[in-house]
Design an enzyme around this catalytic site. Structure first.
Site, mmCIF file in Angstrom:
data_model
loop_
_atom_site.group_PDB
_atom_site.id
_atom_site.type_symbol
_atom_site.label_atom_id
_atom_site.label_comp_id
_atom_site.label_asym_id
_atom_site.label_seq_id
_atom_site.Cartn_x
_atom_site.Cartn_y
_atom_site.Cartn_z
ATOM 1 N N HIS A 57 43.478 39.482 40.521
ATOM 2 C CA HIS A 57 44.413 38.635 39.772
ATOM 3 C C HIS A 57 45.760 38.656 40.462
ATOM 4 O O HIS A 57 45.964 39.403 41.409
ATOM 5 C CB HIS A 57 44.486 39.038 38.295
ATOM 6 C CG HIS A 57 45.065 40.397 38.013
ATOM 7 N ND1 HIS A 57 44.484 41.567 38.463
ATOM 8 C CD2 HIS A 57 46.177 40.775 37.338
ATOM 9 C CE1 HIS A 57 45.211 42.593 38.047
ATOM 10 N NE2 HIS A 57 46.248 42.153 37.373
ATOM 11 N N HIS A 59 48.921 39.476 39.662
ATOM 12 C CA HIS A 59 50.055 40.378 39.419
ATOM 13 C C HIS A 59 50.504 41.071 40.702
ATOM 14 O O HIS A 59 49.677 41.469 41.523
ATOM 15 C CB HIS A 59 49.701 41.421 38.346
ATOM 16 C CG HIS A 59 49.745 40.861 36.951
ATOM 17 N ND1 HIS A 59 49.071 41.433 35.894
ATOM 18 C CD2 HIS A 59 50.410 39.781 36.448
ATOM 19 C CE1 HIS A 59 49.309 40.726 34.797
ATOM 20 N NE2 HIS A 59 50.108 39.724 35.102
ATOM 21 N N ASP A 61 51.497 43.932 41.414
ATOM 22 C CA ASP A 61 50.995 45.279 41.736
ATOM 23 C C ASP A 61 49.530 45.240 42.201
ATOM 24 O O ASP A 61 48.905 46.290 42.385
ATOM 25 C CB ASP A 61 51.187 46.244 40.551
ATOM 26 C CG ASP A 61 50.406 45.860 39.321
ATOM 27 O OD1 ASP A 61 50.409 44.669 38.961
ATOM 28 O OD2 ASP A 61 49.773 46.747 38.711
ATOM 29 N N HIS A 62 49.003 44.008 42.407
ATOM 30 C CA HIS A 62 47.658 43.843 42.968
ATOM 31 C C HIS A 62 47.669 42.958 44.218
ATOM 32 O O HIS A 62 46.658 42.881 44.924
ATOM 33 C CB HIS A 62 46.706 43.273 41.903
ATOM 34 C CG HIS A 62 46.579 44.202 40.725
ATOM 35 N ND1 HIS A 62 45.468 44.981 40.496
ATOM 36 C CD2 HIS A 62 47.478 44.532 39.764
ATOM 37 C CE1 HIS A 62 45.678 45.735 39.421
ATOM 38 N NE2 HIS A 62 46.896 45.481 38.956
ATOM 39 N N HIS A 115 43.500 39.248 30.443
ATOM 40 C CA HIS A 115 44.706 39.925 30.950
ATOM 41 C C HIS A 115 45.605 38.869 31.616
ATOM 42 O O HIS A 115 46.804 38.803 31.349
ATOM 43 C CB HIS A 115 44.282 41.013 31.936
ATOM 44 C CG HIS A 115 45.404 41.731 32.611
ATOM 45 N ND1 HIS A 115 46.291 42.541 31.939
ATOM 46 C CD2 HIS A 115 45.790 41.771 33.914
ATOM 47 C CE1 HIS A 115 47.176 43.044 32.794
ATOM 48 N NE2 HIS A 115 46.892 42.593 33.998
ATOM 49 N N ASP A 134 42.528 44.693 36.273
ATOM 50 C CA ASP A 134 43.158 45.164 35.027
ATOM 51 C C ASP A 134 42.453 44.604 33.793
ATOM 52 O O ASP A 134 43.078 44.455 32.743
ATOM 53 C CB ASP A 134 44.636 44.753 34.985
ATOM 54 C CG ASP A 134 45.484 45.523 35.979
ATOM 55 O OD1 ASP A 134 44.972 46.433 36.644
ATOM 56 O OD2 ASP A 134 46.681 45.190 36.089
ATOM 57 N N HIS A 172 43.970 50.889 37.756
ATOM 58 C CA HIS A 172 44.984 51.904 37.431
ATOM 59 C C HIS A 172 44.348 53.210 36.945
ATOM 60 O O HIS A 172 43.273 53.201 36.351
ATOM 61 C CB HIS A 172 45.908 51.404 36.304
ATOM 62 C CG HIS A 172 46.794 50.273 36.700
ATOM 63 N ND1 HIS A 172 48.068 50.449 37.162
ATOM 64 C CD2 HIS A 172 46.579 48.933 36.714
ATOM 65 C CE1 HIS A 172 48.624 49.272 37.437
ATOM 66 N NE2 HIS A 172 47.727 48.327 37.173
HETATM 67 FE FE FE Z 1 47.997 46.185 37.350
HETATM 68 ZN ZN ZN Z 2 47.643 43.183 35.999
#
Ligand code: FE
Ligand code: ZN
Length: 256
Positions: A57, A59, A61-62, A115, A134, A172
Site C-alpha cells: 500500500h 503509506h 512507511d512502506h 486500511h 498493514d 509492523h
Molecule cells: Fe505501516
Molecule cells: Zn499503513
C-alpha cells in the site's frame, strides 16, 4: 516453481521490510521498504542485487525507500493498481486475482481494502508466505484509515481462508500491544493466553514475533474471530452480525 528465501529487515521503530530471493533466477525483491539504508545493508550482507520492489500500500512507511532503491538498482516497482497514483516510481500495477511472476516463483495478488482503499497482499503459495502489509497483523489488524468495517472484515476473511501453515509477514512489530488488547476482549481463549505468554518471552529475548502462521491467527486474533460466538458473547454482542462485532472490536482497539 521455486521457493523463496526470506530475510526480515527491521526498519524505523517497528516496521519490517522483507528481502525475498528466488534462487533459480536470482530475482531479489524487497517488500515495503520505508527507508533505503538498512535494505542496502541487508543486500550487501547477502551479496544480493535488487531486482524488484513490492509495495502492499502507499503509506510512506512502506514506500519511502522506493525511489532511492530504484535509482541505485533499476529495480522494477510492483504495487496496487487502485493506488498507482500514490506509489512512488511504480512500474507494474497489479490487481485482484492476478498472478505476478517473480523469477521462477509466483505471487498471487489479493485486493484487501480497509486500511487504505488500494491495499493488496502478495501470497507466494509455494513458499507458504503471505505479505499483507498493514491489513493483518500478528494478533491484530490495521486501522481503518480509508475503508469501512464491512470492507476490512471481507478483506480479513479472504486472508483467513489461506492454509494454516501460511506464514504471515506483516508490516509492523505490534504483537505485544495487540496481545494485551486481544486478552481484554477474549479473556477465556486458552490458545490466546498461551500465545500471549509466548509473545512476552520472545520480546523479552529481543526477538521478532513475526512471522506468525495463519493457523495461529485464526485461533487467537480477535479481528479474525468476529463470527466466533464465544468472542461476540465475551464482548456482550450478538455474534450473528460479524461486521458489527468486528466494527466494535476495531473501535475498542482504537481507544485501548
Ligand atoms: Fe505501516
Ligand atoms: Zn499503513
Amino acid at each position: 516453481m521455486s521457493k523463496l528465501e526470506i530475510h526480515q529487515v527491521p526498519l524505523l521503530r517497528d516496521n519490517y521490510a522483507y528481502l525475498i530471493r528466488e534462487p533459480e533466477t536470482a530475482a531479489t525483491g524487497v517488500v515495503d521498504p520505508s527507508v533505503a539504508g538498512p535494505v542496502f545493508e541487508a543486500l550487501a550482507e547477502h551479496g544480493w542485487t535488487l531486482t524488484h520492489i513490492l509495495n502492499t500500500h502507499h503509506h510512506w512507511d512502506h514506500t519511502g525507500g522506493n525511489l532511492e532503491l530504484k535509482a541505485a538498482s533499476g529495480a522494477t516497482i510492483v504495487g496496487p493498481a487502485a493506488d498507482r497514483d500514490r506509489i512512488p516510481g511504480i512500474d507494474v500495477a497489479v490487481d485482484d486475482g492476478e498472478t505476478y511472476r517473480f523469477g521462477a516463483a509466483e505471487a498471487k495478488v489479493t485486493f484487501i481494502p480497509g486500511h487504505t482503499r488500494g491495499h493488496i497482499a502478495f501470497w507466494f503459495e509455494e513458499s507458504a508466505a503471505l505479505f499483507c502489509g498493514d491489513t493483518l497483523f500478528a494478533l491484530g489488524c490495521g486501522r481503518l484509515f480509508e475503508g469501512t468495517p464491512e470492507q476490512m472484515w471481507s478483506s480479513l476473511c479472504k486472508l483467513r481462508a489461506l492454509p494454516d501453515e501460511t506464514r504471515v509477514y506483516c508490516g509492523h512489530e505490534y504483537t505485544q500491544d495487540n496481545a494485551r488488547f486481544a486478552l481484554a476482549v477474549d479473556p477465556e481463549n486458552a490458545d490466546l493466553i498461551a500465545r500471549a505468554a509466548a509473545v512476552d518471552r520472545t520480546r523479552a529475548a529481543g526477538l521478532p514475533t513475526v512471522p506468525s502462521t495463519m493457523g495461529e491467527e485464526r485461533a487467537t486474533n480477535p479481528f479474525l474471530r468476529a463470527d466466533e460466538p464465544a468472542l461476540g458473547a465475551a464482548m456482550g454482542l450478538d455474534a450473528a452480525d460479524p461486521v458489527a462485532v468486528f466494527a466494535e472490536t476495531r473501535r475498542r482497539k482504537d481507544v485501548f
